[in-house]
Design a protein around this motif. Structure first.
Motif, PDB file in Angstrom:
ATOM      1  N   TYR A  60       0.810  -1.127   0.011  1.00  0.00           N
ATOM      2  CA  TYR A  60      -0.025   0.009   0.065  1.00  0.00           C
ATOM      3  C   TYR A  60       0.940   1.260   0.011  1.00  0.00           C
ATOM      4  N   ALA A  61       1.787   1.156   0.944  1.00  0.00           N
ATOM      5  CA  ALA A  61       2.646   2.409   1.194  1.00  0.00           C
ATOM      6  C   ALA A  61       3.456   2.572   0.015  1.00  0.00           C
ATOM      7  N   TRP A  62       4.056   1.665  -0.474  1.00  0.00           N
ATOM      8  CA  TRP A  62       4.920   1.717  -1.871  1.00  0.00           C
ATOM      9  C   TRP A  62       4.266   2.389  -2.999  1.00  0.00           C
ATOM     10  N   GLY A  63       2.971   2.133  -3.245  1.00  0.00           N
ATOM     11  CA  GLY A  63       2.079   2.580  -4.319  1.00  0.00           C
ATOM     12  C   GLY A  63       1.708   4.096  -4.004  1.00  0.00           C
ATOM     13  N   LEU A  64       1.712   4.556  -2.712  1.00  0.00           N
ATOM     14  CA  LEU A  64       1.280   5.727  -2.500  1.00  0.00           C
ATOM     15  C   LEU A  64       2.238   6.766  -2.441  1.00  0.00           C
ATOM     16  N   VAL A  65       3.299   6.409  -1.762  1.00  0.00           N
ATOM     17  CA  VAL A  65       4.517   7.396  -1.394  1.00  0.00           C
ATOM     18  C   VAL A  65       5.325   7.834  -2.887  1.00  0.00           C
ATOM     19  N   SER A  66       5.817   9.094  -2.678  1.00  0.00           N
ATOM     20  CA  SER A  66       6.591   9.303  -3.577  1.00  0.00           C
ATOM     21  C   SER A  66       7.863   8.619  -4.010  1.00  0.00           C
ATOM     22  N   LYS A  67       8.255   8.843  -5.488  1.00  0.00           N
ATOM     23  CA  LYS A  67       9.240   7.934  -6.088  1.00  0.00           C
ATOM     24  C   LYS A  67      10.505   7.817  -5.144  1.00  0.00           C
ATOM     25  N   THR A  68      10.793   9.266  -4.710  1.00  0.00           N
ATOM     26  CA  THR A  68      12.280   9.327  -4.245  1.00  0.00           C
ATOM     27  C   THR A  68      12.108   8.658  -2.722  1.00  0.00           C
ATOM     28  N   SER A  69      10.906   8.362  -2.159  1.00  0.00           N
ATOM     29  CA  SER A  69      10.876   7.695  -0.753  1.00  0.00           C
ATOM     30  C   SER A  69      10.803   6.110  -0.640  1.00  0.00           C
ATOM     31  N   ARG A  70      10.654   5.562  -2.045  1.00  0.00           N
ATOM     32  CA  ARG A  70      10.171   4.305  -2.034  1.00  0.00           C
ATOM     33  C   ARG A  70      11.143   3.308  -1.687  1.00  0.00           C
ATOM     34  N   LYS A  71      12.422   3.662  -2.047  1.00  0.00           N
ATOM     35  CA  LYS A  71      13.371   2.781  -1.601  1.00  0.00           C
ATOM     36  C   LYS A  71      13.712   2.792  -0.258  1.00  0.00           C
ATOM     37  N   VAL A  72      13.607   3.796   0.428  1.00  0.00           N
ATOM     38  CA  VAL A  72      13.807   3.934   1.929  1.00  0.00           C
ATOM     39  C   VAL A  72      12.659   3.005   2.521  1.00  0.00           C
ATOM     40  N   LEU A  73      11.515   3.486   2.171  1.00  0.00           N
ATOM     41  CA  LEU A  73      10.277   2.564   2.675  1.00  0.00           C
ATOM     42  C   LEU A  73      10.482   1.086   2.527  1.00  0.00           C
ATOM     43  N   MET A  74      10.916   0.644   1.262  1.00  0.00           N
ATOM     44  CA  MET A  74      11.044  -0.882   0.913  1.00  0.00           C
ATOM     45  C   MET A  74      12.177  -1.415   1.627  1.00  0.00           C
ATOM     46  N   MET A  75      13.211  -0.907   1.964  1.00  0.00           N
ATOM     47  CA  MET A  75      14.170  -1.405   2.746  1.00  0.00           C
ATOM     48  C   MET A  75      13.780  -1.628   4.137  1.00  0.00           C
ATOM     49  N   ASN A  76      13.345  -0.545   4.616  1.00  0.00           N
ATOM     50  CA  ASN A  76      12.983  -0.595   6.336  1.00  0.00           C
ATOM     51  C   ASN A  76      11.982  -1.533   6.353  1.00  0.00           C
ATOM     52  N   PHE A  77      10.900  -1.654   5.347  1.00  0.00           N
ATOM     53  CA  PHE A  77       9.693  -2.701   5.769  1.00  0.00           C
ATOM     54  C   PHE A  77      10.272  -4.007   5.474  1.00  0.00           C
ATOM     55  N   LEU A  78      11.175  -4.474   4.524  1.00  0.00           N
ATOM     56  CA  LEU A  78      11.779  -5.605   4.437  1.00  0.00           C
ATOM     57  C   LEU A  78      12.364  -5.909   5.438  1.00  0.00           C
ATOM     58  N   VAL A  79      13.195  -5.210   6.299  1.00  0.00           N
ATOM     59  CA  VAL A  79      13.794  -5.514   7.699  1.00  0.00           C
ATOM     60  C   VAL A  79      12.638  -5.871   8.422  1.00  0.00           C
ATOM     61  N   LEU A  80      11.950  -5.132   8.652  1.00  0.00           N
ATOM     62  CA  LEU A  80      10.903  -5.785   9.613  1.00  0.00           C
ATOM     63  C   LEU A  80      10.146  -6.787   9.333  1.00  0.00           C
ATOM     64  N   ILE A  81       9.788  -7.329   8.106  1.00  0.00           N
ATOM     65  CA  ILE A  81       9.317  -8.231   7.496  1.00  0.00           C
ATOM     66  C   ILE A  81      10.079  -9.600   7.555  1.00  0.00           C
ATOM     67  N   VAL A  82      11.555  -9.319   7.374  1.00  0.00           N
ATOM     68  CA  VAL A  82      12.188 -10.505   7.313  1.00  0.00           C
ATOM     69  C   VAL A  82      12.545 -10.888   8.808  1.00  0.00           C
ATOM     70  N   SER A  83      12.751  -9.849   9.743  1.00  0.00           N
ATOM     71  CA  SER A  83      12.985 -10.176  11.414  1.00  0.00           C
ATOM     72  C   SER A  83      11.567 -10.728  11.792  1.00  0.00           C
ATOM     73  N   GLY A  84      10.367 -10.461  11.199  1.00  0.00           N
ATOM     74  CA  GLY A  84       9.133 -11.235  11.608  1.00  0.00           C
ATOM     75  C   GLY A  84       9.400 -12.726  11.227  1.00  0.00           C
ATOM     76  N   LEU A  85       9.608 -12.913   9.786  1.00  0.00           N
ATOM     77  CA  LEU A  85       9.621 -14.365   9.613  1.00  0.00           C
ATOM     78  C   LEU A  85      10.608 -15.275  10.315  1.00  0.00           C
ATOM     79  N   ILE A  86      11.864 -14.636  10.478  1.00  0.00           N
ATOM     80  CA  ILE A  86      12.836 -15.198  11.152  1.00  0.00           C
ATOM     81  C   ILE A  86      12.465 -15.615  12.613  1.00  0.00           C
TER      82      ILE A  86
END
Length: 427
Positions: free
Chosen positions: A391-417
């Motif tokens: 949701y957030a990736w599709g709504l934020v500006s292009k310049t913020s997508r990379k930062v958003l994705m990297m941090n969300f992935l850290v949170l998701i991967v830590s949750g899976l582990i």
């Protein structure tokens, strides 16, 4: 230390009555500092004398209380005369001091007949309410007619409808009761309602981080969407990303509280995993703000979260339907695939509305092990993070997508582990 071992009970009660009466009078003195003494009903000494008068009259007859009641009636008559004279001369219709005088006169009965904690609560309530006149006025000015209707609605939800609902299953093939459905609605709505009130009345113009904090209690999904849209529209950049991560961290605390409310055993299993995930999200939120070019998030003000009232009938209806639907699906999956199937189902359900599913799991008594229920809750929150990232990736500006994705992935991967580690520890 028990004071009655060293002092007579009458001395202790006398000191309590005198002290409490004087405190109430001093509160009145402070509240009317700008008025002349001749314009006041009375302050510190007057209220102390009223308390002592009640004390003496109570001691005369502690069985029938006739002297005390006569004194109360005479005091009430004198206060009535004073009140009408105040209206006539000063055009002041305030009744607070008069009522406080009558309450002070009643203190001796409370001191003699009630536990000290109740007496102290009574006095503290009087002192606080006396000083909160301007606060109540501000709240009343901010609150609309709808807000009072909403409060009445919540009281009706929790105090009238809930106790009347049956606790038996709706049907043989529907493994939930009307009571369970409504209890889930009341608790979830109540948590969201508290956040809604704090945001609207206490912090109507809050910094982005505070918005993320409060919004995460209300609904991390709604907050993520709103902040992502604001990021693109107002170019708030990584401040919004930080607030989104904080809101998702608050989701873990919110679910943890709900777990303890509905099932303490599962709540205990979730303490370590969810606190760990909260601190991961919180750490990511703070780390994002250290990037070059980030401004003070407190300078970015959000007037409103644009959140809907959590007690809307439509919201409650949708929640109830989802609760029953997820209950039926969960029951079917458990019968066909066992508890491991429910843990897998949680990944799918988390992509939609997670609360009804989680609250069904926390209330169910169909034989699922507490460990598997806790694992399903962890899995559901993980997949819910995936949905919010999309949701957030599709709504934020292009310049913020990379930062958003990297941090969300850290949170998701830590949750899976965490999910894998949890499974192997408790299986």
């Amino acid at each position: 230390m028990d004071l009655e071992n060293y002092l007579p009970a009458e001395i202790i009660n006398f000191v309590f009555v005198l002290l409490f009466s004087l405190l109430i009078g001093m509160g009145q003195r402070r509240h009317h500092l700008k008025q002349e003494d001749n314009e006041l009903f009375g302050t510190d000494r007057t209220f102390a004398f009223i308390g002592l008068l009640g004390y003496v009259l109570y001691l005369f007859d502690q069985v029938s209380h006739i002297p005390f009641l006569i004194g109360f009636a005479i005091l009430g008559l004198l206060i009535s005369v004073q009140y009408f004279q105040k209206i006539k001369l000063l055009k002041d219709f305030g009744l607070t001091s008069s009522v406080l005088a009558l309450l002070t006169f009643c203190l001796p009965i409370m001191v003699y007949t009630q536990p000290i904690w109740l007496v102290l609560s009574f006095v503290v309530a009087i002192l606080i309410l006396t000083e909160m006149k301007s606060t109540f006025r501000t709240i009343s000015e901010k609150a609309s007619q709808e807000e009072f209707t909403t409060l009445a609605k919540f009281i009706a939800f929790a105090g009238i409808i809930l106790p009347l609902l049956p606790t038996s299953d709706l049907a043989e093939f529907i493994p939930v009761s009307a009571y369970q459905i409504w209890l889930a609605i009341v608790v979830v709505s109540g948590v969201s309602y508290v956040s809604y009130l704090i945001k609207k009345f206490v912090f109507p113009k809050s910094g982005i981080l505070l918005t993320g904090f409060l919004g995460g209690i209300y609904s991390s999904t709604a907050t993520t969407i709103i902040l992502a849209r604001r990021e693109k529209a107002e170019r708030t950049g990584i401040q919004s990303i930080s607030a989104i991560l904080l809101a998702n961290g608050m989701m873990y605390l919110r679910v943890l509280v709900l777990a303890f409310v509905f099932n303490g055993a599962i709540g205990k299993l979730l303490v370590v995993p969810f606190l760990f995930q909260f601190f991961i999200a919180f750490g990511l939120s703070r780390l994002v703000l250290r990037k070059p070019g980030s401004d003070d998030p407190d300078h970015a003000v959000i007037d409103s979260l644009d959140t809907k009232n959590p007690l809307e009938l439509k919201t409650a209806t949708i929640f109830g339907v989802l609760f029953v639907g997820f209950g039926l699906i969960t029951q079917f999956v458990m019968e066909q695939y066992g508890s491991s199937g429910v843990a897998g189902l949680a990944f799918v359900v988390g992509l939609f509305d997670v609360d009804p599913f989680l609250l069904y799991l926390l209330q169910q008594n169909s034989g699922l092990l507490s460990m598997m229920v806790a694992l399903a809750v962890i899995n559901a929150t993980n997949s819910n993070n995936v949905m919010k990232m999309i949701y957030a990736w599709g709504l934020v500006s292009k310049t913020s997508r990379k930062v958003l994705m990297m941090n969300f992935l850290v949170l998701i991967v830590s949750g899976l582990i965490l999910s894998v580690v949890f499974y192997y520890i408790y299986r």
